[in-house]
Scaffold this active site. Structure first.
Site, PDB file in Angstrom:
ATOM      1  N   MET A  92      40.240  47.229  52.692  1.00  0.00           N
ATOM      2  CA  MET A  92      39.043  46.795  53.418  1.00  0.00           C
ATOM      3  C   MET A  92      38.827  47.504  54.761  1.00  0.00           C
ATOM      4  SD  MET A  92      37.900  44.900  51.136  1.00  0.00           S
ATOM      5  CE  MET A  92      36.490  44.135  51.902  1.00  0.00           C
ATOM      6  N   HIS A 111      34.660  50.184  42.476  1.00  0.00           N
ATOM      7  CA  HIS A 111      33.551  49.431  43.062  1.00  0.00           C
ATOM      8  C   HIS A 111      32.977  48.491  41.996  1.00  0.00           C
ATOM      9  CE1 HIS A 111      30.388  48.579  45.882  1.00  0.00           C
ATOM     10  NE2 HIS A 111      29.533  48.667  44.876  1.00  0.00           N
TER      11      HIS A 111
HETATM   12  C1  GRF Z   1      37.778  44.479  43.623  1.00  0.00           C
HETATM   13  O1  GRF Z   1      36.707  43.713  43.161  1.00  0.00           O
HETATM   14  C2  GRF Z   1      37.336  45.890  43.882  1.00  0.00           C
HETATM   15  O2  GRF Z   1      36.296  46.300  43.067  1.00  0.00           O
HETATM   16  C3  GRF Z   1      36.883  45.870  45.305  1.00  0.00           C
HETATM   17  O3  GRF Z   1      37.753  44.981  45.958  1.00  0.00           O
HETATM   18  C4  GRF Z   1      38.248  44.028  45.007  1.00  0.00           C
HETATM   19  C5  GRF Z   1      39.747  44.021  45.140  1.00  0.00           C
HETATM   20  O4  GRF Z   1      40.351  43.005  44.406  1.00  0.00           O
HETATM   21  N1  GRF Z   1      36.872  47.206  45.859  1.00  0.00           N
HETATM   22  P1  GRF Z   1      41.910  42.978  44.196  1.00  0.00           P
HETATM   23  O5  GRF Z   1      42.565  42.941  45.587  1.00  0.00           O
HETATM   24  O6  GRF Z   1      42.324  44.199  43.439  1.00  0.00           O
HETATM   25  O7  GRF Z   1      42.200  41.725  43.448  1.00  0.00           O
END
Ligand code: GRF
Length: 204
Positions: A92, A111
């Site tokens: 993030m 994504h």
């Molecule tokens: C996923 O939905 C991905 O597409 C986005 O962030 C989310 C991460 O989920 N970029 P996780 O931490 O892998 O469960």
């Protein structure tokens, strides 16, 4: 078989990391997770890495005064672990051109929408609220824009009338967990070809 080394960056629950770790268990899978790095000390992704006996490292952006000094340590750590590809699995933090230039065509992101529709955060909800009839998942290389890099794989999903946001999120995540390991496999086996901004599948 010499395996391609992945450096997986996470910030949260890491279900995509888990899907990659699971895929890597197969001896025929061409990649392995060399290191999992989180900018968030609380990320459950770190526990997943430890459970899979993978090296896990916390590099908190809060410990750095500038984005560049944070990214310099991130870069050096990935290099120390001899990482070939950087995998953004729910990471993030925005990566600046400083970092992205160093890893040109070596950073993959997932994504939860069909790019170029609904870039940025909350993409599943954006598609749902917009009333889109079709959405999906995209795996792409990261360039300097927001979710604008060359597309490696996409899979579409119809948004059925009456579907709840929760149900849609579940369906999207299910696709993600299949598509990301598949894209990593294609890239690791060099079964992709860059033609301008397009990616053609098939040996380069
Ligand atoms: C996923 O939905 C991905 O597409 C986005 O962030 C989310 C991460 O989920 N970029 P996780 O931490 O892998 O469960």
């Amino acid at each position: 078989m010499k395996k391609v080394k992945l450096g997986v960056l996470v910030s949260g629950s890491g279900t995509n990391l888990q899907a990659i770790l699971n895929a890597c268990k197969k001896s025929s899978y061409p990649a392995e997770v060399a290191v999992v790095i989180s900018n968030n000390p609380e990320a459950y992704g770190l526990i997943r890495a430890q459970k899979a006996k993978r090296l896990s490292i916390i590099i908190s952006h809060k410990d750095f005064e500038t984005r560049e000094s944070f990214e310099k340590v991130l870069h050096d750590t990935l290099k120390e672990q001899k990482v070939d590809y950087v995998i953004l699995a729910g990471f993030m933090r925005i990566l600046s051109p400083f970092f992205i230039k160093k890893w040109k065509n070596k950073i993959l992101n997932i994504h939860p929408a069909l790019l170029p529709s609904f870039p940025g955060t909350h993409a599943i909800q954006q598609a749902f609220d917009y009333g889109a009839k079709i959405t999906g998942v995209t795996v792409h290389f990261v360039d300097e824009g927001t979710d604008t890099g060359p597309i490696i794989l996409q899979e579409a999903l119809a948004i059925k009338e009456g579907t709840s946001l929760k149900k849609l999120e579940e369906s999207i995540h299910k696709i993600e967990h299949r598509l990301f390991p598949k894209a990593i496999e294609l890239v690791s086996k060099k079964k992709i070809r860059h033609v301008g901004r397009k990616i053609f599948l098939g040996r380069s």
